[in-house]
Design an enzyme around this catalytic site. Structure first.
Site, PDB file in Angstrom:
ATOM      1  N   THR A 184       0.838  -1.199   0.000  1.00  0.00           N
ATOM      2  CA  THR A 184       0.000   0.000   0.000  1.00  0.00           C
ATOM      3  C   THR A 184       0.871   1.246   0.000  1.00  0.00           C
ATOM      4  O   THR A 184       0.548   2.245  -0.650  1.00  0.00           O
ATOM      5  CB  THR A 184      -0.961  -0.006   1.209  1.00  0.00           C
ATOM      6  N   TRP A 213       2.050   1.650  -3.419  1.00  0.00           N
ATOM      7  CA  TRP A 213       0.936   2.084  -4.254  1.00  0.00           C
ATOM      8  C   TRP A 213       0.845   3.610  -4.280  1.00  0.00           C
ATOM      9  O   TRP A 213       0.485   4.210  -5.294  1.00  0.00           O
ATOM     10  CB  TRP A 213      -0.369   1.478  -3.733  1.00  0.00           C
ATOM     11  N   HIS A 214       1.195   4.251  -3.173  1.00  0.00           N
ATOM     12  CA  HIS A 214       1.119   5.708  -3.112  1.00  0.00           C
ATOM     13  C   HIS A 214       2.258   6.380  -3.876  1.00  0.00           C
ATOM     14  O   HIS A 214       2.154   7.549  -4.224  1.00  0.00           O
ATOM     15  CB  HIS A 214       1.092   6.177  -1.663  1.00  0.00           C
ATOM     16  N   GLY A 215       3.338   5.675  -4.101  1.00  0.00           N
ATOM     17  CA  GLY A 215       4.438   6.239  -4.871  1.00  0.00           C
ATOM     18  C   GLY A 215       5.738   5.524  -4.595  1.00  0.00           C
ATOM     19  O   GLY A 215       5.910   4.911  -3.546  1.00  0.00           O
TER      20      GLY A 215
END
Length: 141
Positions: free
Chosen positions: A73, A76-78
């Protein structure tokens, strides 16, 4: 309940189920993530957590699966260390709640549980503010 989301880059408008369920009313981090970004949580549950074995196979495997999901996760944000640390932060909090914190929190009055969740979520935003991890750990903050 159906909600229209903002248009995408190609100009299409997407219709999907509501993605938030009053997350700032949560009384734990576990509750916050049930209420926040529901589509992302559902995707990670269905395509990562459950294929890893979910909560089957004992507590150690369940905690491992939670840790993997939250590490991913973060990615997933960067692709930046601050986002990875953000994912690890929530992974650690969720594992701690699973192990002992939720039992302890349930003994507290609701306003204190709510404050607990808000403080920890607010603290997590600092990971997004420091895109250069060196500044995050420096004494020049």
């Amino acid at each position: 309940m159906q909600t229209a989301l903002d248009h995408t880059d190609n100009g299409l408008c997407l219709i999907c189920d509501a993605n938030l369920d009053f997350p700032f009313l949560a009384d734990s981090i576990t509750d916050f993530w049930r209420r926040w970004h529901i589509s992302m949580g559902t995707w990670f549950r269905d395509y990562v957590y459950i294929p890893l074995g979910g909560n089957k196979g004992g507590l150690a495997k369940q905690l491992r699966n939670i840790a993997i999901v939250w590490l991913l996760t973060g990615f997933w944000h960067g692709a930046s260390w601050n986002f990875v640390l953000w994912g690890v932060y929530f992974g650690v909090l969720l594992v701690a709640e699973k192990l002992f914190l939720l039992r302890w929190l349930k003994k507290l009055p609701n306003p204190l549980r709510h404050i607990y969740a808000l403080v920890l979520v607010t603290m997590s935003w600092t990971f997004f503010a420091f895109t250069d991890i060196h500044y995050f750990f420096s004494s020049k903050i």
